[in-house]
Scaffold this active site. Structure first.
Site, PDB file in Angstrom:
ATOM      1  N   GLU A 151       0.794  -1.230   0.000  1.00 19.00           N
ATOM      2  CA  GLU A 151       0.000   0.000   0.000  1.00 19.00           C
ATOM      3  C   GLU A 151       0.832   1.290   0.000  1.00 19.00           C
ATOM      4  OE1 GLU A 151      -2.705  -0.468   3.298  1.00 19.00           O
ATOM      5  OE2 GLU A 151      -3.383  -2.414   2.616  1.00 19.00           O
ATOM      6  N   GLU A 264      -6.329 -10.553  -1.203  1.00 15.21           N
ATOM      7  CA  GLU A 264      -7.099 -10.328   0.031  1.00 15.21           C
ATOM      8  C   GLU A 264      -8.605 -10.226  -0.245  1.00 15.21           C
ATOM      9  OE1 GLU A 264      -5.544  -7.107   2.354  1.00 15.21           O
ATOM     10  OE2 GLU A 264      -3.460  -7.568   1.881  1.00 15.21           O
TER      11      GLU A 264
END
Ligand code: G3I
Length: 355
Positions: A151, A264
């Protein structure tokens, strides 16, 4: 088809039979002919709970540590590493012939409390490379792929390069990404080194801006000889949304020679009606549509959900809902298969039939 299976799953639940009986083809059995790796994020607690451990062993050909390999979990003090839980997870996976993803080596969250007290521009490089060298060497040869940097992009931070103004960027500059990937490659040349990111799906102007920034980042990493060999598309979906733009995005990533994992996957059902049967059916529809899009080109190599059972979903701790609790995953609180399970399994079987 779905209705019959849903009813049989419900009857099985009523009969208190483990619906995950050998007769019930598992997710990994459905995916195996295509070579697609399928699995889930798992925790130390889950692998030590017999029924849950059995579910993981039957359903998963790959797992990822949800929290037990994060910096906060592995390094409680500057001079102390604790691999107890992470080692137990890797041992469990090895015993069950399951591959392991490592998550993650460099992130702006889950940093130990001591980090902000001692990290500074002079020692940040050493802190980062020491963490990566120690952790990657510890698991050398046991990890299928590492989420090396997690991220790093946030276009809302208004930088021309789209990078998030994270502690790592503030302490080291953009070079921290190159340092992280090179350190991981040096410590385990066989692990697939992954850049992991959320907000790339579904289609939206915000997510398209992030896709642009991620493609630019992957190009920059390649130019700087930082071995980002794979892109992890986290896929935290919410409600029903379009995904058509993903095909073009996947094509751009492929042209860079970068592999792709869905890392995810879950479907936040908050926008759906409160009625459980309706909600479960709509969640299953999102899984079906998303996996159909992602698996159509046979380019995605692995699909992992962010948990197997609603009981342990991170969304349980994140949302206070007007009514009900999140039902984002393929199995319910009693580890019974939900419509999402059957939808996923069907898409994995279709991927296998495409070969
Ligand atoms: O283990 C401690 C426990 O001892 C303590 O009593 C409790 C109360 O504070 O906290 C527990 O740690 C929590 C940990 O999950 C384990 O349950 C942390 O507070 C909590 O912040 C942590 O949340 C995790 C979050 O990442 C931050 O690390 C979620 O479970 C996890 O699902 C979530 O996963 C992230 C991925 O790593 C990256 N992509 C997004 C995804 C969802 O946010």
């Amino acid at each position: 088809m779905l209705r019959r299976e849903f009813l049989s799953a419900s009857l099985a639940a009523l009969a208190l039979q483990p619906a995950d009986t050998p007769a019930e083809e598992s997710l990994k059995q459905a995916a195996a002919p295509s070579g697609l790796l399928v699995g889930s994020a798992v925790s130390y607690r889950e692998i030590n709970e017999a029924a849950f451990a059995q579910l993981i062993a039957r359903q998963c050909s790959i797992v990822v540590s949800e929290n037990d390999m994060k910096w906060k979990a592995l390094r409680p003090a500057p001079d102390k590493f604790d691999f107890t839980r992470a080692d137990a997870l890797v041992t469990f996976a090895e015993k069950n012939g399951i591959k392991v993803r490592g998550h993650n080596l460099c992130w702006h969250e889950a940093l130990p409390d001591w980090f902000s007290k001692i990290a500074n521009p002079d020692n940040a490089r050493e802190l980062l490379t020491n963490r990566i060298d120690t952790v990657v060497r510890h698991f050398k040869g046991k990890i299928h792929s590492w989420d090396v940097v997690n991220e790093a992009v946030d276009v809302k931070d208004m930088r021309a390069d789209g990078l998030r103004r994270s502690p790592w960027l503030n302490l080291i500059g953009p070079e921290y990404l190159v340092i992280a990937f090179r350190a991981a490659a040096k410590s385990d040349p066989d692990a697939i080194l992954t850049y992991n990111e959320y907000g790339l799906a579904p289609d939206s102007s915000q997510n398209e801006a992030k896709r642009r920034a991620v493609v630019a980042l992957l190009r920059w990493l390649k130019r700087n000889e930082a071995p980002a060999q794979a892109l992890g598309i986290q896929s935290h979906l919410k409600g029903k949304s379009p995904f058509a733009g993903l095909q073009h995005f996947l094509g751009e990533v492929r042209e860079l020679g970068v592999r792709v994992f869905v890392t995810e996957l879950d479907v936040n059902d908050e926008p759906f009606p409160v009625d459980i049967a309706t909600r479960d059916r709509m969640v299953a529809g999102v899984y079906r549509d998303y996996l159909h899009t992602m698996l159509e080109e046979r380019y995605v190599e692995a699909v992992l959900t962010w948990g197997l059972s609603d009981r342990d979903s991170w969304l349980r701790h994140r949302e206070n809902r007007a009514a009900g609790v999140p039902r984002p995953l393929p199995f319910d609180d009693r580890l019974q298969p939900k419509p999402a399970f059957f939808a996923m399994r069907e898409e994995f079987k279709k991927a296998s039939r495409r070969d």
